[in-house]
Design an enzyme around this catalytic site. Structure first.
Site, mmCIF file in Angstrom:
data_model
loop_
_atom_site.group_PDB
_atom_site.id
_atom_site.type_symbol
_atom_site.label_atom_id
_atom_site.label_comp_id
_atom_site.label_asym_id
_atom_site.label_seq_id
_atom_site.Cartn_x
_atom_site.Cartn_y
_atom_site.Cartn_z
ATOM 1 N N HIS A 86 -51.804 -109.402 -64.600
ATOM 2 C CA HIS A 86 -50.904 -110.702 -65.702
ATOM 3 C C HIS A 86 -51.158 -110.270 -66.767
ATOM 4 O O HIS A 86 -52.402 -110.908 -67.207
ATOM 5 C CB HIS A 86 -50.354 -111.884 -65.232
ATOM 6 C CG HIS A 86 -49.671 -113.128 -66.288
ATOM 7 N ND1 HIS A 86 -47.990 -112.888 -65.976
ATOM 8 C CD2 HIS A 86 -50.104 -113.756 -66.950
ATOM 9 C CE1 HIS A 86 -47.345 -113.110 -66.842
ATOM 10 N NE2 HIS A 86 -49.145 -113.766 -66.913
ATOM 11 N N ASP A 165 -40.840 -124.594 -61.574
ATOM 12 C CA ASP A 165 -41.414 -124.376 -63.083
ATOM 13 C C ASP A 165 -39.930 -123.541 -63.663
ATOM 14 O O ASP A 165 -40.569 -123.763 -66.078
ATOM 15 C CB ASP A 165 -42.512 -122.409 -62.934
ATOM 16 C CG ASP A 165 -42.875 -121.506 -64.869
ATOM 17 O OD1 ASP A 165 -43.246 -122.897 -65.361
ATOM 18 O OD2 ASP A 165 -42.589 -120.912 -64.298
ATOM 19 N N ARG A 172 -40.518 -128.044 -71.044
ATOM 20 C CA ARG A 172 -41.747 -127.446 -72.151
ATOM 21 C C ARG A 172 -41.316 -126.364 -74.054
ATOM 22 O O ARG A 172 -41.990 -127.220 -74.926
ATOM 23 C CB ARG A 172 -42.817 -126.947 -71.038
ATOM 24 C CG ARG A 172 -43.919 -127.478 -70.530
ATOM 25 C CD ARG A 172 -44.448 -127.023 -69.482
ATOM 26 N NE ARG A 172 -45.415 -126.462 -70.355
ATOM 27 C CZ ARG A 172 -46.012 -124.906 -69.646
ATOM 28 N NH1 ARG A 172 -45.850 -124.442 -69.007
ATOM 29 N NH2 ARG A 172 -47.096 -124.400 -70.677
ATOM 30 N N SER A 187 -47.944 -122.738 -64.609
ATOM 31 C CA SER A 187 -46.486 -121.982 -64.877
ATOM 32 C C SER A 187 -46.916 -120.434 -64.569
ATOM 33 O O SER A 187 -46.722 -120.159 -63.465
ATOM 34 C CB SER A 187 -46.680 -122.459 -66.240
ATOM 35 O OG SER A 187 -45.216 -121.019 -67.288
ATOM 36 N N LYS A 191 -46.735 -118.441 -60.017
ATOM 37 C CA LYS A 191 -45.560 -117.617 -60.454
ATOM 38 C C LYS A 191 -45.993 -116.547 -59.839
ATOM 39 O O LYS A 191 -45.967 -115.960 -58.978
ATOM 40 C CB LYS A 191 -44.917 -117.025 -61.316
ATOM 41 C CG LYS A 191 -43.236 -117.886 -62.130
ATOM 42 C CD LYS A 191 -42.971 -117.767 -63.212
ATOM 43 C CE LYS A 191 -44.214 -118.473 -64.272
ATOM 44 N NZ LYS A 191 -43.795 -118.348 -65.734
HETATM 45 N N1 URA Z 1 -46.262 -118.472 -69.678
HETATM 46 C C1 URA Z 1 -45.868 -118.521 -68.172
HETATM 47 O O1 URA Z 1 -45.335 -117.969 -68.202
HETATM 48 N N2 URA Z 1 -46.108 -119.863 -68.353
HETATM 49 C C2 URA Z 1 -46.800 -120.488 -69.719
HETATM 50 O O2 URA Z 1 -46.682 -121.692 -69.492
HETATM 51 C C3 URA Z 1 -46.975 -119.701 -70.916
HETATM 52 C C4 URA Z 1 -47.466 -118.107 -70.902
#
Ligand code: URA
Length: 439
Positions: A86, A165, A172, A187, A191
């Site tokens: 990621h 999320d 957010r 977050s 995922k």
């Molecule tokens: N990417 C995400 O998926 N979540 C965040 O909080 C920041 C970057």
């Protein structure tokens, strides 16, 4: 006798700097998932967390609750080690597109659930959708079956994965609570860990084109992500990488797919391949298919020289409904109707190419989204970018704007005029790959 616990009591405890219990954190995440907390209560809680922070233990509890707010994919039927990468996002960061098939060609399964671009940074899904016909919205069952058959699948987040999320990220975004390490951990990891992976490698970018501008902040985020994921039983490492100039020579969806295909054919730009190999080495090491970085590097190089990685990419494109002829003929990717050169005002050595300015020009052309609901134009962007340290002559093009709208094209050229700096001497070398975090 204790009565019902209302959201306002939990918010007040965080507001006053207390450590939340597991049950309080669970209530908050459940409230985001089933609507039992109002948006204003969720927002107030986000701000309380932003201001007061969370301990490592609270962050781990929060992340686990976020992950379990939806389905956790079961890839138990996939016998190969399952590893994902990621990136926290950058400009011209197309690495996932070619790294995933390279790693898959080395005998590791890569189940990858990616996001769309928002703001200045691009998203892997938008890039993949530049390939005519490519489907990123597979069901979780199709995803599992493809990972089992091909060892490789790149899709978008489904409604069942980490729904808390989806709700909290949207809040957010509009309540100035994005830049908060515990919230970012929850977050990103909710995922990623819901994908069904065994191990994870993170590319945490720092610099003006990154989400974290300062290296110290990026390091703090990387350490938190590694600590939380490891606590949750997923061995994880993070590499800090610089994002001062765009990665590679192309920014824009179809342009980046073409560049990734060039990477798979062994013709990738040096900086892009340096980041690709550094991340790929860690993926193979963590997956246990290589014991040294040098051995991992050899396997990755072989995946390119034998054509195995390119074949994996082709197979993935075909499996997901895309036109695999783009692999042999990238001209079949969407093409812009207007091309304008951006000339250098003088001769010399390229000192700097400002990633943020290039990203904003690409955004103006329609390559990205200012708001989540915007549509992207796959054909547009900025290509043929010059790299720091290269020689350039006065009047030569240092970038080419690809546009479908005259006015946007002119504006992008104007935006780019100050984005590249030329000097009389070659610039000093800068660090692209920073430290590795995690055991
Ligand atoms: N990417 C995400 O998926 N979540 C965040 O909080 C920041 C970057």
């Amino acid at each position: 006798m204790s009565g019902p616990v209302f959201p306002q009591h939990i918010i007040a405890r965080k507001r006053d700097g207390h450590i939340l219990t597991d049950a309080e954190i669970a209530s908050f995440v459940r409230g985001a998932t089933d609507g039992s907390w109002a948006d204003y209560q969720l927002s107030a809680m986000l701000m309380a967390i932003f201001l007061r922070g969370m301990t490592p233990a609270e962050t781990a509890t929060y992340t686990a609750a976020m992950m379990r707010s939806g389905i956790v994919a079961d890839l138990g039927s996939v016998k190969l080690p399952k590893v994902d990468k990621h990136s926290t996002g950058g400009v011209g960061d197309k690495v996932s597109l070619h790294l995933a098939p390279m790693v898959a060609a080395c005998g590791v399964a890569v189940p990858m659930i990616s996001g769309r671009g928002l703001g200045h940074s691009g998203g892997t899904l938008d890039k993949l959708e530049a390939i005519p016909g490519f489907r990123v919205s597979l069901s979780l069952e199709e995803y599992r079956a493809q990972v089992e058959r091909l060892g490789l699948c790149l899709i978008g987040q489904t409604a069942e994965l980490a729904p808390a999320d989806r709700k909290l990220y949207a809040l957010r975004d509009v309540t100035a609570t994005v830049e908060c390490i515990p919230l970012i951990c929850g977050s990103i990891l909710a995922k990623k860990l819901a994908e069904g992976i065994d191990v994870l490698v993170l590319d945490v970018k720092f610099g003006r084109g990154a989400f974290m501008k300062e290296k110290a902040k990026a390091r703090e985020l990387a350490q938190a992500l590694v600590a939380v994921a490891t606590t949750m039983g997923k061995p994880t490492r993070a590499l800090l990488t610089a994002m001062e100039e765009p990665l590679g020579r192309a920014v824009g969806n179809a342009l980046e797919v073409a560049e990734s295909i060039a990477c798979l054919k062994g013709r990738g730009p040096a900086d892009t391949m340096a980041v690709t190999f550094a991340l790929g080495e860690q993926m193979l090491l963590l997956a246990g298919v290589a014991t040294t970085a040098a051995e991992a590097r050899r396997q990755l190089e072989q995946s390119l020289s034998t054509g195995a990685a390119l074949s994996k990419f082709r197979a993935m494109v075909t499996a997901q409904g895309g036109d695999a002829r783009v692999v042999d003929d990238p001209a079949l990717l969407p093409q812009a109707t207007i091309r304008l050169s951006v000339p250098s005002s003088r001769s010399g050595w390229v000192q700097d190419v400002d990633a943020m300015q290039v990203a904003l020009a690409a955004l103006r052309l329609g390559a990205g989204r200012a708001r989540a609901e915007d549509k992207v134009d796959p054909a547009v962007g900025v290509g043929a970018l010059v790299k720091r340290g290269e020689r350039i002559e006065a009047g030569a093009a240092w970038a080419i704007v690809h546009a479908n709208d005259q006015r946007a094209a002119q504006e992008a050229v104007a935006m780019l005029t100050k984005a590249m700096v030329v000097g009389d001497q070659p610039p000093p070398a800068v660090e692209l790959i920073g430290e590795l975090i995690g055991a």
